[in-house]
Design a protein around this motif. Structure first.
Motif, short mmCIF file in Angstrom:
data_model
loop_
_atom_site.label_atom_id
_atom_site.label_comp_id
_atom_site.label_asym_id
_atom_site.label_seq_id
_atom_site.Cartn_x
_atom_site.Cartn_y
_atom_site.Cartn_z
N ALA A 11 0.84 -1.20 0.00
CA ALA A 11 0.00 0.00 0.00
C ALA A 11 0.87 1.25 0.00
CB ALA A 11 -0.92 -0.01 1.21
N VAL A 12 1.95 1.21 0.78
CA VAL A 12 2.86 2.35 0.83
C VAL A 12 3.49 2.59 -0.53
CG1 VAL A 12 5.09 3.11 1.75
CG2 VAL A 12 3.36 2.21 3.29
N PRO A 22 -1.31 14.87 -2.23
CA PRO A 22 -2.11 14.19 -1.19
C PRO A 22 -1.53 12.85 -0.75
CG PRO A 22 -3.56 15.15 -2.83
CD PRO A 22 -2.16 15.28 -3.37
N SER A 23 -0.64 12.26 -1.55
CA SER A 23 -0.01 11.00 -1.13
C SER A 23 0.90 11.21 0.07
CB SER A 23 0.83 10.41 -2.28
OG SER A 23 0.04 10.08 -3.38
N PHE A 24 1.46 12.41 0.18
CA PHE A 24 2.49 12.65 1.20
C PHE A 24 1.93 12.48 2.62
CE2 PHE A 24 6.05 14.60 3.29
CZ PHE A 24 7.11 14.39 2.43
N PRO A 25 0.83 13.16 2.98
CA PRO A 25 0.28 12.95 4.32
C PRO A 25 -0.26 11.55 4.52
CG PRO A 25 -1.12 14.45 3.06
CD PRO A 25 0.12 14.26 2.27
N LEU A 26 -0.73 10.91 3.45
CA LEU A 26 -1.20 9.53 3.58
C LEU A 26 -0.03 8.61 3.90
CD1 LEU A 26 -3.75 9.33 0.63
CD2 LEU A 26 -4.26 9.45 3.08
N LEU A 27 1.09 8.84 3.26
CA LEU A 27 2.30 8.08 3.60
C LEU A 27 2.71 8.34 5.05
CD1 LEU A 27 4.37 8.65 0.34
CD2 LEU A 27 3.58 6.45 1.19
N GLY A 28 2.53 9.59 5.48
CA GLY A 28 2.85 9.93 6.86
C GLY A 28 2.06 9.12 7.86
N GLY A 29 0.87 8.69 7.48
CA GLY A 29 0.06 7.87 8.37
C GLY A 29 0.69 6.53 8.68
N PHE A 30 1.61 6.10 7.83
CA PHE A 30 2.28 4.82 8.05
C PHE A 30 3.51 4.94 8.94
CE2 PHE A 30 -0.21 3.91 4.28
CZ PHE A 30 -0.60 2.60 4.46
N LEU A 31 3.85 6.15 9.36
CA LEU A 31 5.02 6.32 10.21
C LEU A 31 4.79 5.85 11.64
CD1 LEU A 31 6.37 9.74 8.93
CD2 LEU A 31 7.09 7.42 8.28
N ASP A 32 3.54 5.53 11.95
CA ASP A 32 3.23 4.94 13.26
C ASP A 32 3.02 3.42 13.16
OD1 ASP A 32 3.29 7.34 14.70
OD2 ASP A 32 1.26 7.85 14.04
N ASP A 33 3.29 2.87 11.99
CA ASP A 33 3.12 1.43 11.81
C ASP A 33 4.04 0.65 12.76
OD1 ASP A 33 1.81 -0.46 9.47
OD2 ASP A 33 3.64 -1.34 10.33
N GLU A 34 3.57 -0.48 13.24
CA GLU A 34 4.37 -1.27 14.19
C GLU A 34 5.59 -1.90 13.55
OE1 GLU A 34 1.71 -5.39 13.79
OE2 GLU A 34 1.52 -4.10 15.57
N GLU A 35 5.60 -2.03 12.23
CA GLU A 35 6.72 -2.67 11.53
C GLU A 35 7.69 -1.61 10.99
OE1 GLU A 35 7.27 -5.77 11.57
OE2 GLU A 35 5.34 -6.56 12.25
N TRP A 36 8.96 -1.76 11.35
CA TRP A 36 9.94 -0.75 10.93
C TRP A 36 10.11 -0.68 9.42
CZ3 TRP A 36 14.07 -2.58 8.18
CH2 TRP A 36 14.39 -3.93 8.34
N ASP A 37 9.96 -1.83 8.73
CA ASP A 37 10.17 -1.78 7.28
C ASP A 37 9.06 -1.02 6.56
OD1 ASP A 37 8.41 -3.83 7.92
OD2 ASP A 37 9.02 -5.12 6.26
N ILE A 68 5.80 16.33 8.62
CA ILE A 68 5.20 15.02 8.87
C ILE A 68 6.27 13.94 8.85
CG2 ILE A 68 3.60 13.27 7.98
CD1 ILE A 68 1.92 15.58 6.81
N GLY A 69 7.09 13.97 7.81
CA GLY A 69 8.11 12.93 7.66
C GLY A 69 9.27 13.06 8.62
N LEU A 70 9.67 14.30 8.89
CA LEU A 70 10.87 14.48 9.72
C LEU A 70 10.62 14.18 11.20
CD1 LEU A 70 12.77 17.51 8.16
CD2 LEU A 70 13.00 15.06 7.73
N ARG A 71 9.38 14.02 11.61
CA ARG A 71 9.14 13.55 12.97
C ARG A 71 9.77 12.17 13.19
NH1 ARG A 71 5.45 15.34 16.62
NH2 ARG A 71 4.81 13.23 17.18
N ALA A 72 9.98 11.45 12.10
CA ALA A 72 10.60 10.12 12.21
C ALA A 72 12.07 10.20 12.57
CB ALA A 72 10.41 9.33 10.92
N LEU A 73 12.66 11.39 12.59
CA LEU A 73 14.03 11.52 13.11
C LEU A 73 14.09 11.07 14.57
CD1 LEU A 73 14.96 15.01 11.62
CD2 LEU A 73 15.98 12.82 10.97
N GLY A 74 12.94 11.07 15.24
CA GLY A 74 12.87 10.65 16.63
C GLY A 74 12.36 9.23 16.81
N ASP A 75 12.36 8.44 15.74
CA ASP A 75 11.92 7.04 15.84
C ASP A 75 12.89 6.25 16.72
OD1 ASP A 75 9.88 5.18 14.00
OD2 ASP A 75 11.60 4.08 14.78
N ALA A 76 12.38 5.22 17.37
CA ALA A 76 13.22 4.39 18.24
C ALA A 76 14.12 3.44 17.46
CB ALA A 76 12.34 3.60 19.21
N ASN A 77 13.85 3.24 16.17
CA ASN A 77 14.61 2.32 15.35
C ASN A 77 15.65 3.10 14.53
OD1 ASN A 77 15.16 0.81 12.71
ND2 ASN A 77 14.07 -0.76 13.85
#
Length: 258
Positions: A11-12, A22-37, A68-77
């Motif tokens: 889907a991503v 509009p794809s960009f914020p939708l992709l951002g919704g996957f940044l909370d996915d439980e799977e790192w890949d 939206i995307g750069l919040r992932a700079l703080g991801d635990a992985n």
């Protein structure tokens, strides 16, 4: 989105191929996915849209979608933060967004504080793009984080002190004496990141720590700091842990050769 990891990953990639804003914020919704890949695939999709010049950002705030995307700079992985850093490079490291990522360190929300601390670590590893750490983030001002209930926050704060090379003795003393084994171990490990080692006397009491992992980390940290009390280390030769005894013997032998 539910479904197995493969479905979400596909889907991503489909969203990335759609190639309009509009794809960009939708992709951002996957940044909370439980799977790192899946999270990495979302970030890569964002970067590809940006690099291809197919991203029409939202009106009014040119950084709104990038944020939206750069919040992932703080991801635990760490693999996810590396993908977020690639997005940051592609976006030109917008200073305004980076400063906003660090602001939640003042929050009362532990999850937001962790996001800010981990973002600071990632930015430091990237060489402090836009100099936001140098100009807008003083780690020494946030010692209150060592008093918060969440041990993960205390661990990450000590990691930040190490990464940013802050030899703030009062903070290190507090971390080394923390009631949580994980925090004490984090303090010992992070202290080895400092360019100028702290005095060995700060670490030597942890040779008697009740946790084997902390005693092991203490020996590593004493080896890094140097100038330790040999008598204190020699007492570890009778430690209940075979690994502690082995490392203590190696440390003493190494200093004999110097």
């Amino acid at each position: 989105m539910t479904g197995d990891n493969t479905e979400r990953y596909r889907a991503v990639r489909t969203l990335a191929r759609i190639a309009y804003s509009p794809s960009f914020p939708l992709l951002g919704g996957f940044l909370d996915d439980e799977e790192w890949d899946v999270r990495i695939a979302a970030l890569n999709g964002m970067r590809e849209l940006l690099e291809a010049g197919r991203l029409q950002d939202s009106p009014g705030d040119g950084n709104a979608l990038i944020r939206i995307g750069l919040r992932a700079l703080g991801d635990a992985n760490s693999l996810v933060t590396a993908a977020a850093a690639d997005l940051g490079h592609a976006a030109g490291w917008p200073a305004k967004v980076l400063r906003e990522l660090l602001e939640p360190v003042e929050s009362r929300d532990d999850s937001e504080i962790l996001l800010a601390l981990r973002s600071a670590i990632t930015l430091s590893r990237q060489g402090d793009p836009a100099s936001v750490l140098a100009t807008a983030f003083d780690a020494a001002d946030h010692q209150r984080l060592l008093d918060l209930a969440d041990p993960e926050v205390r661990e990450e704060y000590l990691h930040v002190l190490g990464v940013l090379d802050v030899p703030l003795r009062s903070a290190w003393e507090k971390g080394l004496g923390d009631p949580s084994e994980a925090v004490r171990v984090a303090a010992l490990s992070a202290a080895r990141l400092l360019s100028t080692p702290l005095p060995s006397g700060l670490f030597e009491p942890l040779l008697a720590d009740p946790a084997e992992t902390a005693r092991i980390e203490t020996i590593f940290t004493l080896g890094h700091a140097g100038g330790f009390d040999r008598d204190a280390v020699e007492r570890s030769l009778t430690d209940p842990s075979a690994e502690v005894r082995r490392l203590a013997a190696e440390l003493l032998a190494g200093t004999d050769r110097e």
